[in-house]
Scaffold this motif. Structure first.
Motif: not given
Length: 602
Positions: A228-241
């Motif tokens: 099965p295809s991989e699934f990720r979930r990431v929780t962040f407080d601050t993320n800069e793009i």
């Protein structure tokens, strides 16, 4: 210049400049409206728009000049007639043609100037206009994220913000990331709030996200038995793009050479060269049709050839000779460049080995010496090859034959006798009836006839399809050829239209005797619409091949010239074409003539 000429010319120049500016502005507005959605709203500077407007003003001036001449000449002579100045001029013994002379000379000079502008200035301006307009079209819109609407102006991202706080604050943010052009939504980022700020001279944009999550799913493979295809979930407080806006929102200028094939940016000499190139392409396609037909039907063309017509063959010979000459010149140029490089390397080595040698041979002497060495080496290698080939034949089978002044080639006489012996065994008597019947029965039993018919049918179909493809190509080339001719003749017709409009407007103003912007404007618009419709119709006939391009481009002028001559004749007689009494008199005259005819009949 007499006072009368100064009076008439002075009364003409003012309305001419005014009407030219007004007409140019109207046509500019019409052109800008065509590209309004494509050029505005992209955050460009004022100078970019001013440059584009300047290019548009110059490119549409050939169309604005005839209308300006028509309206200004009609207003000028209408004012002279309304204030009885034209009547005073005629009463002093000056004819109408003499009164028309100063403006006529000015219009002739203006027509010649318009021709020079069409041939030299407008093509260069069109080149810059096309280049700048294309770059503006390709530029992405300015960074303007609106609340509640997905924004896809940044490549690879689709951003939605439900609420904007202040200048840089964002709330309830949703971002879809399309990695490497992937259109499926496999990566999603949600954040409660964020902040978007430009930095480094607005070349980059930093998006800071707070209190959010990122969901990412790999692309599923096609195999059923795969994991099965991989699934990720990431929780962040601050993320800069960080977004790179340098190539996205900057205006990148395209090289002007990319538009070098457009006929609108060519002058007359360049258009003639383009016509010759298109004519070569058409002639090549027609010549290949004969060659294809000859290659398909090899049996019928064994004893005869499908020769093209004389004009096609002559043009093909001329084109081939030009190609050979170009190839020869390119090779000669390459060889000269190589010789220069070799001489440079040799001279450098001489200077390195013997620094005291300051007196060197001239470049011409070096080139002659190099050419002499090349010719000597070629002659020696050729003679050695002939000698080696002669030595490979036994002495008993040699026969000396002089090929030149100092070269000999040995021929095998025994092999010639064998060939003559074999050819003497060929049958020369015709077939008997029995032999023919046997051959026919053998061909029928093995299906040779059926196969030959099928092969001939397939060859015919392939030849027909090939002819159809080449016919389509020839039609495309000929249509482009006609377009080039239209662009060529338009440079003359647009300039001559100024004189044709003057020939209509000046005597018509003398007949109407009304100045201002009332009746002259109405009459000018009517004649300009007629001129524009006739121009479009003639060009359409020329493009479709219904009429010759020369006639199609001159069609509108040919139709308007008789009107101008008619109005000149009526103005010289002081005709009242726009007064009701004139038409009442004509109606009474017609009624009287009909009554006389009836009385004679009774």
């Amino acid at each position: 210049m007499k006072k009368l000429d100064k009076l008439i010319l002075g009364s003409f120049l003012g309305p001419f400049l005014l009407t030219f500016i007004v007409v140019d502005f109207i046509l500019l507005t019409v052109n800008m409206l065509k590209y309004f959605d494509e050029i505005f709203g992209k955050g460009l500077s004022f100078w970019i728009y001013l440059e584009l407007i300047g290019y548009f003003v110059i490119s549409i001036s050939p169309m604005a000049l005839p209308l300006a001449v028509l309206l200004s000449s009609l207003m000028t002579f209408g004012n002279l007639g309304e204030h009885f100045e034209l009547t005073a001029i005629k009463s002093s013994g000056i004819s109408l043609l003499r009164a028309l002379r100063p403006i006529g000379v000015f219009v002739i000079v203006l027509s010649f100037t318009a021709y020079l502008s069409n041939n030299y200035l407008v093509p260069k301006v069109n080149l810059k206009t096309f280049s700048l307009l294309y770059d503006i079209r390709m530029k992405s819109p300015a960074l303007d994220i609106k609340a509640g609407v997905f924004y896809a102006g940044i490549p690879g991202y689709s951003i939605k913000v439900n609420e904007k706080v202040g200048e840089f604050g964002l709330k309830d943010i949703l971002i879809y990331t399309h990695a490497q052009g992937e259109q499926r939504n496999l990566e999603l980022t949600l954040a409660d709030s964020g902040r978007m700020e430009p930095f480094f001279n607005e070349n980059y944009m930093k998006l800071s996200l707070y209190q959010g999550k990122t969901y990412k799913e790999t692309r599923p493979s096609r195999g059923i038995a795969e994991k099965p295809s991989e699934f990720r979930r990431v929780t962040f407080d601050t993320n800069e793009i960080v977004f790179d806006l340098n190539n996205t929102f900057k205006l990148n200028r395209t090289a002007e050479e990319a538009w070098s094939t457009n006929r609108s940016i060519k002058n007359i000499s360049q258009i003639i060269v383009g016509l010759d190139s298109i004519g070569t392409l058409v002639n090549d396609q027609r010549f290949q049709n004969y060659r294809d037909a000859e290659s398909v039907y090899t049996f019928f063309t064994r004893d005869r050839k499908l020769t093209p017509s004389s004009d096609i063959a002559e043009r093909k010979t001329l084109d081939d000779s030009i190609k050979r000459e170009k190839t020869r010149r390119l090779k000669m140029q390459d060889s000269l460049e190589q010789v220069k490089k070799d001489l440079h390397v040799r001279d450098s080595s001489v200077l390195t080995e013997n620094p005291e040698a300051t007196k060197l041979a001239s470049p011409s002497d070096s080139i002659l010496a190099l050419n002499k060495s090349i010719d000597t080496s070629t002659e020696v290698s050729t003679s050695d090859t002939l000698v080696d080939s002669a030595r490979s034949i036994p002495d008993s089978q040699r026969k000396s034959t002089e090929l030149g002044s100092n070269q000999k080639v040995n021929l095998d006489t025994n092999s010639i006798k064998v060939v003559q012996k074999k050819t003497s065994n060929f049958r020369t008597t015709p077939l008997t009836d029995k032999e023919r019947s046997q051959i026919d029965s053998l061909a029928q039993s093995r299906g040779y006839y059926k196969n030959s018919v099928s092969m001939a049918l397939n060859n015919s179909r392939s030849l027909k399809n090939g002819f159809g493809i080449k016919k389509g190509q020839i039609d495309t080339y000929e249509r482009e050829y006609r377009r080039y001719q239209i662009a060529w003749y338009q440079k003359y017709t647009q300039a001559f239209a100024c004189f044709a409009m003057f020939l209509i407007g000046a005597p018509l103003g003398a007949i109407i005797k009304k100045g201002g912007l009332g009746m002259p404007v109405l009459v000018s618009i009517i004649f300009f619409i007629v001129y524009y419709m006739l121009t479009i119709t003639g060009e359409k006939w020329a493009k479709e091949g219904i009429a010759d391009p020369l006639f199609g481009t001159w069609f509108s002028n040919l139709c308007l010239i008789p009107f101008g001559l008619f109005f000149v004749r009526q103005a010289r007689k002081d005709a009242r074409l726009f007064e009701p009494d004139f038409y009442v008199g004509i109606w009474n005259y017609v009624q009287k003539r009909l009554k006389d005819i009836r009385l004679k009949g009774n």
